[in-house]
Design an enzyme around this catalytic site. Structure first.
Site, PDB file in Angstrom:
ATOM      1  N   LYS A  83      41.862  40.833  56.121  1.00  0.00           N
ATOM      2  CA  LYS A  83      40.420  40.703  56.355  1.00  0.00           C
ATOM      3  C   LYS A  83      40.206  40.268  57.797  1.00  0.00           C
ATOM      4  O   LYS A  83      40.806  39.299  58.265  1.00  0.00           O
ATOM      5  CB  LYS A  83      39.889  39.626  55.418  1.00  0.00           C
ATOM      6  CG  LYS A  83      38.577  39.951  54.769  1.00  0.00           C
ATOM      7  CD  LYS A  83      38.319  38.906  53.694  1.00  0.00           C
ATOM      8  CE  LYS A  83      36.898  38.949  53.243  1.00  0.00           C
ATOM      9  NZ  LYS A  83      36.578  37.812  52.384  1.00  0.00           N
TER      10      LYS A  83
HETATM   11  C1  E4P Z   1      34.162  37.617  50.087  1.00  0.00           C
HETATM   12  O1  E4P Z   1      34.789  38.530  50.561  1.00  0.00           O
HETATM   13  C2  E4P Z   1      33.233  36.793  50.886  1.00  0.00           C
HETATM   14  O2  E4P Z   1      33.933  36.034  51.811  1.00  0.00           O
HETATM   15  C3  E4P Z   1      32.405  35.946  49.949  1.00  0.00           C
HETATM   16  O3  E4P Z   1      31.832  36.785  48.955  1.00  0.00           O
HETATM   17  C4  E4P Z   1      31.343  35.142  50.658  1.00  0.00           C
HETATM   18  O4  E4P Z   1      30.546  34.501  49.708  1.00  0.00           O
HETATM   19  P1  E4P Z   1      29.552  33.307  50.065  1.00  0.00           P
HETATM   20  O5  E4P Z   1      28.461  33.830  50.937  1.00  0.00           O
HETATM   21  O6  E4P Z   1      29.040  32.849  48.725  1.00  0.00           O
HETATM   22  O7  E4P Z   1      30.359  32.243  50.748  1.00  0.00           O
END
Ligand code: E4P
Length: 220
Positions: A83
């Site tokens: 990522k």
């Molecule tokens: C996943 O890939 C993301 O990092 C995550 O869904 C972010 O979620 P949040 O906005 O609730 O922290």
């Protein structure tokens, strides 16, 4: 539509695996911090439990360091998706790793042009953060719709991974729009099963059944 689990807690992944609903897992640095575990060990364990992609996020901001982290993370298991943030360096790393056949999930996407850049950089997944956009008065699901439209125009193969999901309605809308993946926190995944009329109906059926004094195939 694929369901990824949005967690870095190994026990949460383990407890939801046999639902048959977990097609992959996403993590981020905040989720790793919340899990309290060592990142490399945690990602390695989750990647051995789940067959599908497991996203593990780089934390450096410059190209060379981010690439080194990406190499390390992708070396943990074949199903690790590296990522990277939607920055100039992040998309350069995306191009380099994608060209080597490594899955890359481009994260922190808040606009359709950012998604277009990620598609051009060869991302396997683009992660629009719908909840965070809603939180600041935007329309997260409208962004998803725009990205799907643009990717469709150009036949881009990048999968739209709806992230920052806050409630079952986000999941329903993502499915109606034909998003490829939605990443769901465990508590919201459980909520998808629920409906008050299901509970009420089941209670009534079982109460009537008890009155018959019967059992299916012997003792209940
Ligand atoms: C996943 O890939 C993301 O990092 C995550 O869904 C972010 O979620 P949040 O906005 O609730 O922290």
């Amino acid at each position: 539509m694929k369901f990824f689990l949005d967690t870095a807690k190994v026990e949460e992944v383990e407890s939801l695996l046999d639902t048959g609903m977990v097609d992959g897992v996403t993590t981020n640095p905040s989720l790793i911090a919340k899990s309290g575990g060592d990142m490399l060990e945690t990602i390695g364990r989750i990647a051995s439990l789940v067959e599908g992609p497991v996203s593990a996020e780089c934390v450096s901001e410059d190209y060379d360091s981010m690439l080194r982290e990406g190499e390390l993370l992708s070396g943990l298991a074949k199903n690790v998706a590296v990522k990277v943030p939607l920055t100039v360096a992040g998309l350069r790393v995306c191009r380099t790793l994608s060209d080597r056949g490594v899955m890359v999930n481009v994260t922190l996407c808040f606009s359709v042009v950012q998604a277009l850049l990620a598609g051009k950089a060869g991302a396997s997944f683009i992660s629009p953060f719908v909840g965070r956009l809603d939180d600041v008065g935007g329309d997260g699901m409208n962004l998803v719709e725009e990205i799907l439209e643009v990717y469709d125009h150009y036949g881009m193969e990048t999968e739209v991974l709806v992230a920052s999901v806050r409630h079952p309605h986000h999941v329903a809308e993502a499915a109606r729009m034909g998003a490829d993946v939605v990443t769901i926190p465990p508590d919201i995944l459980y909520k998808l099963y629920g409906h008050p009329l299901t509970d009420k109906g089941l209670e009534a059926f079982l109460s009537d059944w008890r009155k018959t004094g019967q059992s299916i195939g012997g003792k209940a």
